[in-house]
Design an enzyme around this catalytic site. Structure first.
Site, PDB file in Angstrom:
ATOM      1  N   SER A 235       0.828  -1.196   0.000  1.00  0.00           N
ATOM      2  CA  SER A 235       0.000   0.000   0.000  1.00  0.00           C
ATOM      3  C   SER A 235       0.864   1.247   0.000  1.00  0.00           C
ATOM      4  O   SER A 235       1.932   1.281   0.590  1.00  0.00           O
ATOM      5  CB  SER A 235      -0.918  -0.024   1.219  1.00  0.00           C
ATOM      6  OG  SER A 235      -0.686   1.099   2.034  1.00  0.00           O
ATOM      7  N   LYS A 236       0.380   2.230  -0.677  1.00  0.00           N
ATOM      8  CA  LYS A 236       1.138   3.481  -0.796  1.00  0.00           C
ATOM      9  C   LYS A 236       1.446   4.076   0.565  1.00  0.00           C
ATOM     10  O   LYS A 236       2.544   4.532   0.825  1.00  0.00           O
ATOM     11  CB  LYS A 236       0.340   4.486  -1.631  1.00  0.00           C
ATOM     12  CG  LYS A 236       0.387   4.164  -3.107  1.00  0.00           C
ATOM     13  CD  LYS A 236      -0.715   4.873  -3.877  1.00  0.00           C
ATOM     14  CE  LYS A 236      -0.825   4.252  -5.245  1.00  0.00           C
ATOM     15  NZ  LYS A 236      -2.097   4.484  -5.900  1.00  0.00           N
ATOM     16  N   ARG A 237       0.467   4.087   1.450  1.00  0.00           N
ATOM     17  CA  ARG A 237       0.656   4.713   2.746  1.00  0.00           C
ATOM     18  C   ARG A 237       1.594   3.905   3.618  1.00  0.00           C
ATOM     19  O   ARG A 237       2.596   4.399   4.117  1.00  0.00           O
ATOM     20  CB  ARG A 237      -0.681   4.871   3.455  1.00  0.00           C
ATOM     21  CG  ARG A 237      -1.680   5.693   2.670  1.00  0.00           C
ATOM     22  CD  ARG A 237      -3.099   5.529   3.172  1.00  0.00           C
ATOM     23  NE  ARG A 237      -3.612   4.177   2.972  1.00  0.00           N
ATOM     24  CZ  ARG A 237      -3.941   3.681   1.763  1.00  0.00           C
ATOM     25  NH1 ARG A 237      -3.763   4.410   0.684  1.00  0.00           N
ATOM     26  NH2 ARG A 237      -4.412   2.465   1.636  1.00  0.00           N
TER      27      ARG A 237
END
Length: 454
Positions: A235-237
């Site tokens: 995930s990007k976060r």
RNA sequence: GCCCCCAUCGUUCAGCGGCCUAGGACGCCUGCCUUUCACGCAGGUAACACGGGUUCAAAUCCCGUUGGGGGUGCCA
């Protein structure tokens, strides 16, 4: 039939490695089959899409060497999608719905989908700017919808679990499924290759495709997800894994591309690191794995090191120079051969050459004790200091002098001198870089180290 | 909750009924090379989740269990 595949990212973030791998597999398949690789920007969500990110996606793709043959933006094709919806509405394949999400939830509870409440209520076409009414697609409530996935085999969904989903938002903007189905049909996409997280959208798209009159839907191939240590989808976060991060840290695109290929696929002959042409030649969708793969940076680093060492010296110097920091070009050229053998990423270079370019780093306490703690070190440094004053200032003479001093005292002298001059117990070869430093600087560093020993 | 998917060394890929006392790569460990480290070279460590079938024969086929994951939006 010539193959047409597409990579269709939503410009809602920087291109991350999971998407890059999808793009790569599409590209590999297109190149293998002499097909067409299409870049289709899925920016139907006008609120979330950030047009400026499209450039990042294109840059990352280019960096990886993934060239595309055609490019489209869904935001420029809204009229097509909306025209399709008109047809659906006329034929009763879709209908207006004015239920709010709260109303639906109140009727069916938390865990159920839409209840087809407006199916036969004949909600009329909303006035412009109404902002409450959506268009829903009428799905069959019986039977099954399925397909033969090229990677996973037969996958089927009961139609009863497919709710009448929204195809046009209340703000008049078409939804992903619709745009996706229409474009795949309109663009003659033959194979849809993408992440496993999209499998459950397939039945909806298949239903749409059928309503569109598509005789033959594209083949689908769902790739295993790339996961983190916790085995969760990257995930990007959480995972900070945009391709641009890797370009910044000094990874070679060829290494990244080669590593990405090994996630979910492997050549039968067990050879992992190989030229892209060979990969294209051997690649096949049917051989792709079904289990998720962990993105292992350590292995990526190994690949990167291998690729760095494959470079000829001139190419290495050119490529790595921007990462080396403030160092004289001529000097860097002389250090480069030693550097190339030792780094796995270009961003390791500044630390490696710091002691030649500027001040040596503060020594690590434990390393210092380990190297300088021996009783004979003061004697060694004294003798080296004495002999270094007059020696010819070139690598061979320096080596003879330093090593000779150790031998004369019946001990080893390289490590203490290294620690004194470089501040580290490991790194570049000692004498060649040392010869680049002024005699006074070297003497000063050794004297300072000697001073700490009293 | 419901739907879908997955399951070989710590990681990754090979294996698609007999060639498997399961192979390659990363990591880790050992040795060699060597002015340190790294590179290179030579070794070593370590896995078919479990239980039932099917078969002369199963890591490979089927079923179940367990364990993971994905989805469940007027995101894509």
């Amino acid at each position: 039939m010539t193959v047409r595949v597409r990579f269709s990212p939503a410009p809602t973030g920087f291109l991350h490695v999971g998407s890059a791998r999808s793009a790569l597999f599409n590209w590999l398949y297109a190149r293998k089959t002499s097909g067409t690789f299409i870049l289709r920007i899925e920016d139907t969500d006008v609120d979330r899409s950030r047009p400026e990110l499209i450039e990042n996606i294109r840059d990352s793709l280019r960096w990886l060497g993934l060239d595309w043959d055609e490019e489209y933006r869904q935001s420029e094709r809204f009229d097509h999608y909306l025209a399709v919806v008109e047809g659906f509405l006329e034929r009763g394949q879709a209908y207006y719905c004015d239920c709010s999400q709260d109303q639906v939830r109140a009727r069916v509870g938390e865990n159920a989908g839409y209840d087809s409440h407006c199916r036969d209520r004949n909600v009329s076409k909303p006035a412009d700017g109404d902002g409450r009414v959506v268009v829903r697609f009428r799905t069959p409530h019986e039977g099954v919808t399925g397909w033969d996935d090229l990677i996973r085999g037969r996958v089927e969904f009961e139609n009863s679990v497919i709710e009448d989903f929204v195809i046009v938002r209340s703000n008049g903007v078409p939804m992903f499924h619709l745009a996706n189905a229409y474009d795949d049909f309109d663009m003659g996409i033959t194979h849809v290759i993408r992440g496993e997280d999209l499998v459950n959208t397939v039945p909806r798209v298949l239903l749409l495709l059928d309503a569109l009159g598509a005789i033959e839907p594209p083949h689908y191939a769902h790739l295993p997800l790339i996961v983190n240590e916790q085995r969760k989808k990257l995930s990007k976060r959480r995972d900070d894994v945009s391709v641009s991060d890797y370009t910044d840290r000094g990874y070679l695109p060829e290494a990244m591309r080669n590593y990405l290929v090994t996630l979910g696929w492997g050549a039968k002959d067990d050879i992992e690191i190989r030229p892209i042409d060979e990969i294209i030649e051997r690649f096949d969708l049917a051989d792709i794995n079904r289990a998720p793969a962990f993105f292992d940076i350590r292995k990526l680093d190994h690949f990167n090191g291998e690729y760095i060492r494959m470079l000829d010296l001139e190419a290495f110097i050119d490529e790595s120079r921007p990462f080396a920091g403030p160092v004289d070009d001529k000097l860097y050229r002389r250090l480069a051969p030693f550097v190339q053998e030792r780094v796995r990423r270009y961003d390791e270079i500044p630390a490696l050459i710091a002691w030649v370019v500027g001040e040596p780093p503060e020594p690590d306490e434990k390393d210092w004790r380990k190297v300088m703690g021996r009783d004979d070190v003061p004697k060694v440094l004294d003798l080296v200091l004495e002999r270094l004053v007059t020696v010819a200032w070139e690598p061979e003479a320096l080596a003879d002098t330093v090593l000779g001093a150790g031998e004369a005292l019946g001990t080893k002298s390289q490590l203490p001198v290294r620690m004194a001059v470089t501040g580290r117990r490991s790194g570049l070869p000692l004498f060649e870089p040392m010869a680049e430093l002024d005699r006074s600087i070297v003497l000063e560093r050794i004297r300072k180290a000697r001073g700490r020993l009293d």
